[in-house]
Design a protein around this motif. Structure first.
Motif, PDB file in Angstrom:
ATOM      1  N   ARG A 199       7.514 -12.433 -27.504  1.00 25.91           N
ATOM      2  CA  ARG A 199       7.194 -12.182 -26.210  1.00 25.91           C
ATOM      3  C   ARG A 199       7.772 -13.210 -25.182  1.00 25.91           C
ATOM      4  NH1 ARG A 199       6.884  -9.819 -22.161  1.00 25.91           N
ATOM      5  NH2 ARG A 199       5.182  -9.153 -21.182  1.00 25.91           N
ATOM      6  N   CYS A 200       8.571 -12.766 -24.177  1.00 27.28           N
ATOM      7  CA  CYS A 200       9.276 -13.619 -23.211  1.00 27.28           C
ATOM      8  C   CYS A 200       8.752 -12.808 -21.814  1.00 27.28           C
ATOM      9  CB  CYS A 200      10.579 -13.498 -23.341  1.00 27.28           C
ATOM     10  SG  CYS A 200      11.317 -14.521 -22.151  1.00 27.28           S
ATOM     11  N   LYS A 201       7.913 -13.425 -20.816  1.00 25.01           N
ATOM     12  CA  LYS A 201       7.505 -13.069 -19.667  1.00 25.01           C
ATOM     13  C   LYS A 201       8.088 -14.016 -18.529  1.00 25.01           C
ATOM     14  CE  LYS A 201       4.697 -11.361 -16.424  1.00 25.01           C
ATOM     15  NZ  LYS A 201       4.986 -10.073 -15.819  1.00 25.01           N
ATOM     16  N   ALA A 202       8.851 -13.594 -17.596  1.00 26.92           N
ATOM     17  CA  ALA A 202       8.906 -14.251 -16.569  1.00 26.92           C
ATOM     18  C   ALA A 202       8.012 -14.432 -15.387  1.00 26.92           C
ATOM     19  CB  ALA A 202      10.450 -13.816 -16.072  1.00 26.92           C
ATOM     20  N   ARG A 203       7.496 -15.188 -14.748  1.00 26.94           N
ATOM     21  CA  ARG A 203       6.614 -15.477 -13.697  1.00 26.94           C
ATOM     22  C   ARG A 203       7.402 -15.712 -12.526  1.00 26.94           C
ATOM     23  NH1 ARG A 203       5.120 -18.167  -8.959  1.00 26.94           N
ATOM     24  NH2 ARG A 203       3.044 -17.788  -8.648  1.00 26.94           N
ATOM     25  N   SER A 204       7.604 -14.619 -11.626  1.00 31.76           N
ATOM     26  CA  SER A 204       8.696 -14.558 -10.661  1.00 31.76           C
ATOM     27  C   SER A 204       7.686 -14.963  -9.321  1.00 31.76           C
ATOM     28  CB  SER A 204       8.870 -13.158 -10.507  1.00 31.76           C
ATOM     29  OG  SER A 204       9.521 -12.852  -9.260  1.00 31.76           O
ATOM     30  N   CYS A 205       8.413 -16.034  -8.861  1.00 31.07           N
ATOM     31  CA  CYS A 205       8.101 -16.437  -7.418  1.00 31.07           C
ATOM     32  C   CYS A 205       8.346 -15.423  -6.365  1.00 31.07           C
ATOM     33  CB  CYS A 205       8.576 -17.886  -7.307  1.00 31.07           C
ATOM     34  SG  CYS A 205      10.472 -17.966  -7.279  1.00 31.07           S
ATOM     35  N   CYS A 206       9.365 -14.707  -6.261  1.00 32.21           N
ATOM     36  CA  CYS A 206       9.612 -13.857  -5.424  1.00 32.21           C
ATOM     37  C   CYS A 206       8.900 -12.487  -5.537  1.00 32.21           C
ATOM     38  CB  CYS A 206      11.198 -13.265  -5.609  1.00 32.21           C
ATOM     39  SG  CYS A 206      12.542 -14.316  -5.290  1.00 32.21           S
ATOM     40  N   PHE A 207       8.309 -12.251  -6.507  1.00 30.37           N
ATOM     41  CA  PHE A 207       7.118 -11.301  -6.638  1.00 30.37           C
ATOM     42  C   PHE A 207       5.961 -11.495  -5.881  1.00 30.37           C
ATOM     43  CE2 PHE A 207       3.768  -8.857  -8.704  1.00 30.37           C
ATOM     44  CZ  PHE A 207       4.131  -7.629  -8.651  1.00 30.37           C
ATOM     45  N   SER A 208       5.455 -13.014  -6.138  1.00 34.92           N
ATOM     46  CA  SER A 208       4.209 -13.339  -5.637  1.00 34.92           C
ATOM     47  C   SER A 208       4.360 -13.491  -4.029  1.00 34.92           C
ATOM     48  CB  SER A 208       3.696 -14.712  -6.318  1.00 34.92           C
ATOM     49  OG  SER A 208       3.604 -14.522  -7.654  1.00 34.92           O
ATOM     50  N   ASN A 209       5.425 -14.065  -3.631  1.00 35.87           N
ATOM     51  CA  ASN A 209       5.769 -14.360  -2.345  1.00 35.87           C
ATOM     52  C   ASN A 209       5.793 -12.872  -1.492  1.00 35.87           C
ATOM     53  OD1 ASN A 209       5.705 -16.926  -3.137  1.00 35.87           O
ATOM     54  ND2 ASN A 209       7.965 -17.291  -2.808  1.00 35.87           N
ATOM     55  N   LEU A 210       6.338 -12.108  -2.257  1.00 39.07           N
ATOM     56  CA  LEU A 210       6.503 -10.671  -1.612  1.00 39.07           C
ATOM     57  C   LEU A 210       5.039 -10.144  -1.219  1.00 39.07           C
ATOM     58  CD1 LEU A 210       8.399  -8.587  -0.538  1.00 39.07           C
ATOM     59  CD2 LEU A 210       8.506  -7.803  -2.585  1.00 39.07           C
ATOM     60  N   SER A 211       4.307 -10.351  -2.252  1.00 38.87           N
ATOM     61  CA  SER A 211       3.184  -9.493  -2.062  1.00 38.87           C
ATOM     62  C   SER A 211       2.081  -9.845  -1.012  1.00 38.87           C
ATOM     63  CB  SER A 211       2.067  -9.902  -3.670  1.00 38.87           C
ATOM     64  OG  SER A 211       1.705 -11.312  -3.622  1.00 38.87           O
ATOM     65  N   VAL A 212       2.304 -10.960  -0.239  1.00 37.07           N
ATOM     66  CA  VAL A 212       1.660 -11.562   0.879  1.00 37.07           C
ATOM     67  C   VAL A 212       2.109 -10.736   2.071  1.00 37.07           C
ATOM     68  CG1 VAL A 212       2.884 -13.430   1.501  1.00 37.07           C
ATOM     69  CG2 VAL A 212       0.230 -13.557   1.386  1.00 37.07           C
ATOM     70  N   VAL A 213       3.245 -10.117   1.826  1.00 39.57           N
ATOM     71  CA  VAL A 213       3.941  -9.573   3.249  1.00 39.57           C
ATOM     72  C   VAL A 213       2.754  -8.754   3.954  1.00 39.57           C
ATOM     73  CG1 VAL A 213       5.572  -8.131   4.250  1.00 39.57           C
ATOM     74  CG2 VAL A 213       6.178  -9.975   2.521  1.00 39.57           C
ATOM     75  N   PRO A 214       2.063  -7.633   3.434  1.00 41.34           N
ATOM     76  CA  PRO A 214       1.060  -6.795   4.154  1.00 41.34           C
ATOM     77  C   PRO A 214      -0.113  -7.664   5.116  1.00 41.34           C
ATOM     78  CG  PRO A 214       1.453  -5.926   1.882  1.00 41.34           C
ATOM     79  CD  PRO A 214       2.299  -7.383   2.029  1.00 41.34           C
ATOM     80  N   GLU A 215      -0.411  -8.770   4.130  1.00 40.57           N
ATOM     81  CA  GLU A 215      -1.553  -9.618   4.794  1.00 40.57           C
ATOM     82  C   GLU A 215      -1.133 -10.234   6.090  1.00 40.57           C
ATOM     83  OE1 GLU A 215      -4.463  -9.917   4.105  1.00 40.57           O
ATOM     84  OE2 GLU A 215      -4.526  -8.662   2.105  1.00 40.57           O
ATOM     85  N   ILE A 216       0.175 -10.643   6.251  1.00 43.97           N
ATOM     86  CA  ILE A 216       0.443 -11.591   7.486  1.00 43.97           C
ATOM     87  C   ILE A 216       1.307 -10.440   8.433  1.00 43.97           C
ATOM     88  CG2 ILE A 216       0.726 -13.428   6.273  1.00 43.97           C
ATOM     89  CD1 ILE A 216       3.666 -13.470   5.952  1.00 43.97           C
ATOM     90  N   SER A 217       1.187  -9.061   8.147  1.00 42.31           N
ATOM     91  CA  SER A 217       2.145  -8.218   8.798  1.00 42.31           C
ATOM     92  C   SER A 217       1.247  -7.381   9.836  1.00 42.31           C
ATOM     93  CB  SER A 217       3.133  -7.335   7.958  1.00 42.31           C
ATOM     94  OG  SER A 217       4.200  -8.191   7.571  1.00 42.31           O
ATOM     95  N   ARG A 218      -0.082  -7.371   9.589  1.00 41.87           N
ATOM     96  CA  ARG A 218      -0.821  -6.217  10.506  1.00 41.87           C
ATOM     97  C   ARG A 218      -1.075  -6.820  11.808  1.00 41.87           C
ATOM     98  NH1 ARG A 218      -3.735  -6.541   4.987  1.00 41.87           N
ATOM     99  NH2 ARG A 218      -3.199  -4.731   3.848  1.00 41.87           N
ATOM    100  N   GLY A 219      -0.653  -5.865  12.786  1.00 42.79           N
ATOM    101  CA  GLY A 219      -1.047  -6.083  13.868  1.00 42.79           C
ATOM    102  C   GLY A 219       0.119  -6.796  14.803  1.00 42.79           C
ATOM    103  N   VAL A 220       1.406  -7.001  14.102  1.00 48.18           N
ATOM    104  CA  VAL A 220       2.603  -7.371  14.711  1.00 48.18           C
ATOM    105  C   VAL A 220       3.332  -6.324  15.256  1.00 48.18           C
ATOM    106  CG1 VAL A 220       2.418  -9.465  13.268  1.00 48.18           C
ATOM    107  CG2 VAL A 220       3.799  -7.533  12.518  1.00 48.18           C
TER     108      VAL A 220
END
Length: 406
Positions: free
Chosen positions: A364-385
């Motif tokens: 098994r080889c699993k990559a923990r992507s920093c880009c995936f985690s960073n992208l996941s927060v976009v909806p939280e900081i975009s509402r109301g802008v």
């Protein structure tokens, strides 16, 4: 359904077809509108579609849709020996391929128990390559971000200086972007004769250029008004979403794996960890995220200078130095589950391995992507802008879809 960069969906029939959507026509009020932003052309950072619900010019909700590249990195890695995976590792965050290789190789070496046997010259060359690539990655992030919000000249300057780095990395490895240079147990080859001198010349050239870029972009009144107090990411929210790298440090947390984990020769090097301070706006806003990347460029230059000094004085090239001396003929770790992480230009890149002790192919080889985690927060900081501010927020994340859709 093929979408342009921005498609305004007035007709409910536009919501049918193959791509799933979270919102249906009946979910929207009369004042709301669904806008598809993306997917972008695959020759840019990658393909990503945002399903944006707006009320006039205000963003009500955002849903990111992934799944266009289908890199299948993890399945490829589970079908070939550990050492043959490195060319695929390059293609995750292809803007920071050397950093990807460093993280992956370090994990395999720790599983084999040979990490402490790697020659110091090899380690300093690895860090030198990683920091050069960190500079190149941040140049793309800063330059294209300026382009996203209307500043053309900084992009041209950043690409000009990045080209010098790519030529040096090509001189070392023979490849322009996907290097396969850092090997398990060593390197593909030693530095070319004259590389250290050429790199010193580049550092001397780059220092005033960084100051020019700061004055032109980061201190520009229009740029400050477009990014200050926009997309504010609080420290607690960043931690809860697993955000790492410059995005996390811009929110005020001084967390850098080069210091926290102290891998390779980073503990022997002197450099600072920049964090967001809310100089022109709020801690954790779009301006702070770009500011941290800029300051990291200055710190990478300091690291490069120290590596060059060590490579030309204490660990200079000798006749008996062989960068492949520790490269194992067969990579067969003991049966174990193992996780390794490293500080990439965009955050924490981690690799989880499972070895059975019998085969040289990872179970098994699993990559923990920093880009995936960073992208996941976009909806939280975009509402109301505003929609224009949403574009600024997305650009400040600095993600590469090759690592997200791995």
């Amino acid at each position: 359904m093929h979408l342009s960069t921005v498609q305004y969906t007035y007709d409910p029939r536009h919501l049918e077809a193959s791509e799933p959507t979270k919102y249906k026509p009946e979910d929207l009020t009369e004042e709301q509108m669904l806008i598809n932003i993306g997917p972008q052309h695959p020759s840019t950072h990658g393909v990503l579609r945002f399903e944006v619900i707006t009320d006039g010019e205000v963003v009500v909700d955002v849903v990111p849709h992934l799944g266009y590249l289908h890199r299948c990195f993890e399945k490829h890695a589970e079908s070939m020996p550990f050492n043959q995976v490195i060319p695929y590792v390059d293609r995750l965050d292809y803007v920071g391929a050397m950093n990807n290789e460093h993280a992956y190789v370090m994990g395999v070496e720790r599983m084999l128990g040979i990490e402490n046997d790697i020659p110091k010259r090899t380690e300093y060359i690895r860090v030198l390559m990683a920091e050069l690539n960190r500079l190149a990655s941040h140049f793309v992030a800063i330059g294209t971000y300026g382009l996203d919000i209307g500043a053309v000249t900084p992009f041209l300057w950043m690409m000009r200086d990045r080209e010098h780095i790519l030529r040096m990395l090509e001189w070392v490895s023979g490849a322009r972007m996907l290097y396969n240079y850092i090997w398990v147990g060593g390197l593909f080859y030693d530095l070319p004769v004259g590389f250290e001198e050429r790199c010193k010349e580049f550092v001397t050239y780059l220092k005033p250029k960084l100051v020019e870029t700061r004055d032109l972009l980061l201190n520009n009144k229009i740029y400050v008004e477009r990014t200050a107090n926009v997309g504010v990411l609080s420290r607690d929210l960043a931690i809860n979403y697993g955000v790492t790298g410059p995005m996390l440090r811009a929110s005020g947390l001084r967390f850098d794996l080069r210091r926290i984990d102290g891998y390779s020769v980073y503990p022997q090097l002197d450099f600072e960890i920049p964090v967001g301070e809310g100089t022109v706006g709020t801690v954790g806003d779009c301006w702070d995220r770009t500011w941290v990347r800029y300051r990291e460029c200055e710190e990478s230059v300091k690291i490069i200078e120290q590596c060059l000094e060590m490579l030309t004085k204490e660990h200079k090239r000798t006749r008996d130095y062989d960068p492949r001396a520790m490269v194992p003929k067969k990579i067969r770790p003991q049966a174990q589950d193992f996780y390794v992480r490293a500080e990439n230009p965009k955050g924490e890149l981690g690799f989880y391995f499972r070895a059975d002790g019998r085969s040289d192919v990872p179970v098994r080889c699993k990559a923990r992507s920093c880009c995936f985690s960073n992208l996941s927060v976009v909806p939280e900081i975009s509402r109301g802008v505003l929609i224009a501010d949403f574009i600024a927020i997305v650009g400040s994340v600095d993600f590469v879809l090759g690592e997200v859709d791995r």
